[in-house]
Scaffold this active site. Structure first.
Site, PDB file in Angstrom:
ATOM      1  N   ASP A  67       0.845  -1.191   0.000  1.00 59.87           N
ATOM      2  CA  ASP A  67       0.000   0.000   0.000  1.00 59.87           C
ATOM      3  C   ASP A  67       0.884   1.245   0.000  1.00 59.87           C
ATOM      4  OD1 ASP A  67       1.073   0.247   2.507  1.00 59.87           O
ATOM      5  OD2 ASP A  67      -0.835   0.394   3.568  1.00 59.87           O
ATOM      6  N   ASP A 121       1.471   4.702   2.284  1.00 63.43           N
ATOM      7  CA  ASP A 121       1.144   5.335   3.566  1.00 63.43           C
ATOM      8  C   ASP A 121       1.555   6.805   3.513  1.00 63.43           C
ATOM      9  OD1 ASP A 121       0.515   2.754   5.078  1.00 63.43           O
ATOM     10  OD2 ASP A 121       2.555   2.356   4.390  1.00 63.43           O
ATOM     11  N   ASP A 154      -3.323   4.723   2.503  1.00 67.61           N
ATOM     12  CA  ASP A 154      -3.688   5.183   3.846  1.00 67.61           C
ATOM     13  C   ASP A 154      -3.332   6.656   3.964  1.00 67.61           C
ATOM     14  OD1 ASP A 154      -4.597   2.768   4.842  1.00 67.61           O
ATOM     15  OD2 ASP A 154      -2.641   2.173   5.635  1.00 67.61           O
TER      16      ASP A 154
END
Ligand code: CTP
Ligand code: MN
Ligand code: MN
Length: 514
Positions: A335, A337, A438
């Protein structure tokens, strides 16, 4: 005299016509399990070269001090302690003096072996005594117990072993055995920090965090090339199904376990069974392939730029910082961040809503779910110091799936032609891929703590907190550092200052890959 001439000439001709085979081949190895190292100190280079040739002619292997294959170290005129010093200085990594690995011998063993034409049995009279150094030596090879005291680069020398231990950690996690999972993770983390490749189980003797089970598995892998137990786990129906299910965004061990108990095994089963899914899980399933394709660094940078543009529109002066694995130097991740803050504390309030709405309008978001800030620590430090162990923080935060446009119609996977693989007005296919992002908003004064917490690795973070609590009587979390006895907050303007408060040497992000 005359008769000698033609003979010499013949020899020369032979040499010219037939260049000799390389030296090692000239003397086949007869004792592959014995690898000698000759200590040049006091022996001298000439005598060492002579003895090396002699040993090789008799079928012995001779290697340098920095080879981790060495089993027998032969020295002339040095004390045991001097030999240890010399070995360390010449690049030896895996000395286990107490375990006698490698054996430190005087030349009597060498002479006897040469005249016998095979390795002599080692007797006490052959051995050099290591008197003073046993303890200091252990200390030299000492690996600190806490990951936050170790420097761990991304590339390390024990990949096979750490992969095997991480599989065991994952399996334990799938069974809900968190303590067992942690033990395997810690063992893997220690091996990642070693500056040498482990080849013998004896080399693990003085290392911390290596429990009996980990040692047993390591030994199997070192001796047989694989561990029967790990192979069994990897091929087990449960492990495989759990892996498939937990790779769905929003699915944890609990849900995956329940599906397994209900007899489900594959994603197709899940769809056929019409399993009840949360909104998050639905999107996870829809974008399963993309979300399990590694995010490239270039993707992470492109997304950071998009968010920077959004933030610049919504709140000039606010910053966007890439954290997580990419900050530690990883080239791929699962992902992206991103931390958002503004140098004037209070300005960050309301920023996330605006940013999300901007991104959504521009068509960048496939899914998003936000959580408001729930941090009230300053009112009750005791409350969060108890909950800080859980690792969850209280920042305002958005879990999202980005729709990342790929440059110029490049098709990277089947995933690029999914529901939204739309055709633009100009008739040119536009390809895109789904990426987990995120977004975390932090008040400026908490930013260094948030950055430290969101940079990872998980092992590093866990041990930072454990070290703070047990060694320093301080509670560290993603918001603050609190002295539990003095009952004060320790402020910090940078990560470096947090390390200073904790009396830790500063470890840069690239060395936090524990
Ligand atoms: N983290 C956190 N609080 C959360 C979620 C994550 O403090 N609620 C921290 C984790 O402890 C970790 C870091 O944020 O240190 C990044 O988490 P994650 O993205 O899961 O891991 P990465 O190390 O970035 O690995 P990857 O490259 O696979 O994304
Ligand atoms: Mn990450
Ligand atoms: Mn993350």
């Amino acid at each position: 005299m005359m008769s000698q001439f033609p003979v010499k000439k013949k020899k020369q001709q032979q040499r010219l016509r037939l260049p000799g085979p390389p030296a090692p081949l000239a003397h086949p190895v007869r004792f592959p399990k014995v690898v000698l190292c000759l200590v040049e100190k006091r022996m001298g280079a000439t005598r060492k070269a002579f003895l090396t040739t002699l040993a090789r002619q008799r079928g012995f292997c001779v290697e340098d001090a920095n080879s981790d294959r060495v089993t027998h170290v032969v020295s002339e005129g040095n004390s045991g302690d001097e030999v240890v010093e010399w070995l360390l200085k010449n690049g030896s990594r895996g000395i286990d003096v107490l375990g006698g690995c490698p054996a430190l011998l005087n030349t009597s063993w060498f002479t006897e072996s040469m005249s016998a034409g095979r390795p002599a049995e080692i007797e006490p009279r052959h051995r050099l005594q290591v008197a003073a150094h046993a303890e200091t030596l252990e200390a030299r090879c000492q690996v600190p117990v806490y990951a936050c005291q170790r420097r761990t680069l991304l590339a390390h020398r024990n990949q096979t072993l750490t992969e095997v231990l991480q599989t065991m950690a994952e399996e334990a996690h799938f069974c809900g055995s968190e303590a067992r999972s942690l033990a395997f993770s810690r063992a893997a983390s220690v091996l990642k920090s070693l500056p040498w490749t482990v080849r013998r189980v004896q080399e693990l003797r003085s290392l911390p965090c290596l429990g009996e089970h980990s040692r047993r598995i390591i030994q199997e892998v070192l001796e047989d090339g694989a561990s029967a137990e790990v192979e069994r786990v990897k091929h087990s129906e449960r492990y495989q199904a759990m892996k498939v299910f937990t790779k769905i965004f929003g699915v944890g061990v609990k849900t995956a376990s329940r599906w397994y108990q209900e007899g489900l095994r594959t994603l197709a089963d899940l769809q056929a069974h019409r399993a009840k899914l949360s909104k998050e899980q639905e999107f996870g399933l829809l974008h399963y392939d993309d979300l399990n394709t590694p995010v490239e660094r270039s993707d992470a940078e492109a997304i950071s730029q998009v968010v920077r543009d959004a933030v610049g529109q919504c709140l000039p002066g606010a910053s966007v910082t890439l954290a997580g694995g990419f900050r530690r130097g990883k080239q791929t991740g699962h992902d992206v961040d991103l931390l958002l803050t503004h140098p004037t504390e209070g300005q960050e309030v309301g920023l996330l809503k605006k940013v999300i709405s901007w991104l959504d309008k521009q068509g960048f978001l496939l899914y998003h779910s936000s959580r408001r800030n729930t941090f009230q620590a300053f009112e009750d430090p005791e409350l969060w110091s108890r909950s800080s162990a859980s690792g969850m923080d209280h920042f305002e935060r958005c879990l999202s799936i980005f729709r990342l446009r790929l440059p110029g119609g490049v098709q990277i996977s089947a995933g690029a032609q999914k529901p939204g693989g739309a055709v633009t007005g100009s008739g040119v296919s536009s390809f895109w891929k789904a990426v987990r992002v995120d977004l975390v908003v932090t008040p400026f004064s908490q930013f260094p703590f948030a950055l430290l917490g969101w940079t990872g690795s998980k092992n590093f973070e866990r041990d930072l907190r454990r070290y703070s609590k047990h060694e320093k009587k301080m509670a560290l979390n993603n918001h603050v550092l609190y002295h539990l006895e003095q009952k004060i907050f320790l402020t910090a303007a940078s990560e470096e200052e947090i390390f200073q408060h904790l009396d830790l040497e500063y470890i840069p992000p690239e060395e936090r890959n524990s």
